[in-house]
Scaffold this active site. Structure first.
Site, short mmCIF file in Angstrom:
data_model
loop_
_atom_site.label_atom_id
_atom_site.label_comp_id
_atom_site.label_asym_id
_atom_site.label_seq_id
_atom_site.Cartn_x
_atom_site.Cartn_y
_atom_site.Cartn_z
N TYR A 32 0.83 -1.20 0.00
CA TYR A 32 0.00 0.00 0.00
C TYR A 32 0.87 1.25 0.00
O TYR A 32 2.05 1.21 0.32
CB TYR A 32 -0.94 0.02 1.20
CG TYR A 32 -0.27 0.39 2.51
CD1 TYR A 32 -0.37 1.69 3.03
CD2 TYR A 32 0.47 -0.55 3.23
CE1 TYR A 32 0.26 2.03 4.22
CE2 TYR A 32 1.09 -0.21 4.43
CZ TYR A 32 0.97 1.07 4.91
OH TYR A 32 1.60 1.42 6.09
N ARG A 51 8.45 3.36 -4.74
CA ARG A 51 8.52 2.46 -3.57
C ARG A 51 7.44 1.37 -3.66
O ARG A 51 7.70 0.21 -3.33
CB ARG A 51 8.35 3.25 -2.29
CG ARG A 51 8.45 2.41 -1.03
CD ARG A 51 8.41 3.24 0.23
NE ARG A 51 7.13 3.93 0.41
CZ ARG A 51 6.85 4.74 1.43
NH1 ARG A 51 7.77 4.96 2.36
NH2 ARG A 51 5.67 5.33 1.52
N ARG A 103 -7.93 -21.17 0.00
CA ARG A 103 -6.88 -20.57 0.81
C ARG A 103 -5.66 -21.49 0.83
O ARG A 103 -5.76 -22.65 1.25
CB ARG A 103 -7.38 -20.34 2.24
CG ARG A 103 -6.38 -19.66 3.16
CD ARG A 103 -6.95 -19.50 4.56
NE ARG A 103 -6.02 -18.79 5.44
CZ ARG A 103 -5.02 -19.36 6.10
NH1 ARG A 103 -4.81 -20.68 5.98
NH2 ARG A 103 -4.23 -18.66 6.88
N HIS A 105 -1.17 -21.20 1.33
CA HIS A 105 -0.04 -20.33 1.58
C HIS A 105 0.76 -20.03 0.32
O HIS A 105 1.27 -18.93 0.15
CB HIS A 105 0.88 -20.95 2.65
CG HIS A 105 0.37 -20.79 4.04
ND1 HIS A 105 -0.79 -21.36 4.48
CD2 HIS A 105 0.88 -20.11 5.10
CE1 HIS A 105 -0.99 -21.06 5.75
NE2 HIS A 105 0.02 -20.29 6.16
N LYS A 152 6.66 -2.08 2.25
CA LYS A 152 5.47 -1.43 2.81
C LYS A 152 4.26 -2.35 2.63
O LYS A 152 3.35 -2.09 1.83
CB LYS A 152 5.23 -0.06 2.15
CG LYS A 152 4.31 0.85 2.95
CD LYS A 152 4.28 2.24 2.34
CE LYS A 152 3.32 3.17 3.06
NZ LYS A 152 3.75 3.50 4.42
N GLU A 185 13.24 2.86 13.78
CA GLU A 185 12.23 3.85 13.38
C GLU A 185 11.15 3.86 14.44
O GLU A 185 11.31 3.27 15.51
CB GLU A 185 11.65 3.49 12.01
CG GLU A 185 11.01 2.11 11.93
CD GLU A 185 10.52 1.75 10.54
OE1 GLU A 185 10.49 2.63 9.67
OE2 GLU A 185 10.14 0.58 10.34
#
Length: 288
Positions: A32, A51, A103, A105, A152, A185
């Protein structure tokens, strides 16, 4: 009602639907970005998109979008929403791997990514003014997140838990330190530490997110400030003895910290170096 973008369509937010089998929902398998805009002007559009593309490549999510495609999408989204939400908007973009029939992995094949974007109102453009800036109190903690914090990802539980720890301690952020005792951070920010006229921030690695505001600020300070600007390891003791500490993010820009673990930073007031840095950032941030 606001308008969102979902998989090629602009539609009312109340009508947007994503499958519960989407891997973004099931696994946090996505990337995102959040891009601030003021009166239609983006702050750091190109580095935000770069990014995001790097993160998508790291996850091997194929999307077929160029920077120009993203700009056209965002431009239209802003045009549709500014009459409803105002002139200052954040643009949120999320790309997940998409929805499969089961579903599993392992990465599925033959599915298309889910591309979602929406806008939200943000505060007016920050003013470089010591009396009007939002200040922060922070606490410290060992960094317990995974070793790919440079991506991110939408898998933000580690960050959320660190952030919540700060909230429960009566603070607004948590500064994180690695096993060697060096600053990485915050839960949702990059960090700058100022001491004796030196502006320092931790070097990029897989331990921290390469923040766009961090990137822009470093370039601006190196070009327009006479102060020494470095990327280096910063110890816990250096943080506690700092003259000034700043938090940087797309939503906060440069936010001064006045307390760490309940103790004042420097003289406990907003610093002169912060003021000079925010003035420079406000002047040059749209040129990137």
């Amino acid at each position: 009602m606001s308008t969102v973008y979902l998989n090629g369509q602009f539609l009312p937010a109340s009508e947007a639907r994503i499958s519960p089998m989407d891997r973004g929902f099931l696994f946090g398998d996505g990337i995102y970005e959040v891009i601030p805009t003021y009166h239609g002007r983006y702050v750091g559009f190109a580095p935000h998109i770069a990014r995001m593309h790097e993160g998508l490549a790291a996850l091997n999510i194929q999307h077929g979008m160029t920077e120009q495609h993203w700009r056209e999408l965002c431009d239209q989204l802003l045009e549709l929403n500014r009459p409803v939400l105002g002139e200052n908007l954040g643009v949120y973009i999320q790309v997940s791997r998409g929805a499969d029939t089961k579903r599993n992995h392992a990465f599925p094949t033959g599915i298309s990514p889910t591309i979602f974007a929406y806008t939200f109102a943000i505060a007016a453009e920050p003013v470089p003014d010591k009396t009007r800036v939002s200040t922060y109190s922070v606490v410290t903690a060992n960094d317990l997140r995974w070793q790919r914090c440079h991506i991110k990802s939408t898998s933000l539980l580690g960050n959320v838990l660190h952030y919540q720890y700060g909230v429960e301690q009566g603070a607004q952020e948590t500064l994180l330190f690695d096993r060697d005792g060096n600053l990485t951070e915050g839960a949702a920010v990059n960090v700058f530490v100022i001491k004796n006229g030196e502006i320092a921030t931790p070097p990029l690695s897989n331990k921290l997110l390469p923040g766009v505001t961090r990137l822009l600020l470093l370039a601006i300070l190196r070009q327009h400030s006479d102060l020494k600007v470095v990327e280096r390891d910063i110890s816990f003791d250096e943080v506690l003895s700092a003259d000034e500490i700043w938090l940087t993010s797309s939503s906060k820009e440069i936010a001064p910290v006045l307390k760490v673990n309940g103790q004042p930073v420097g003289n406990g007031q907003v610093g002169d170096i912060w003021l000079a840095a925010q003035q420079l950032f406000s002047q040059y941030k749209y040129q990137s």
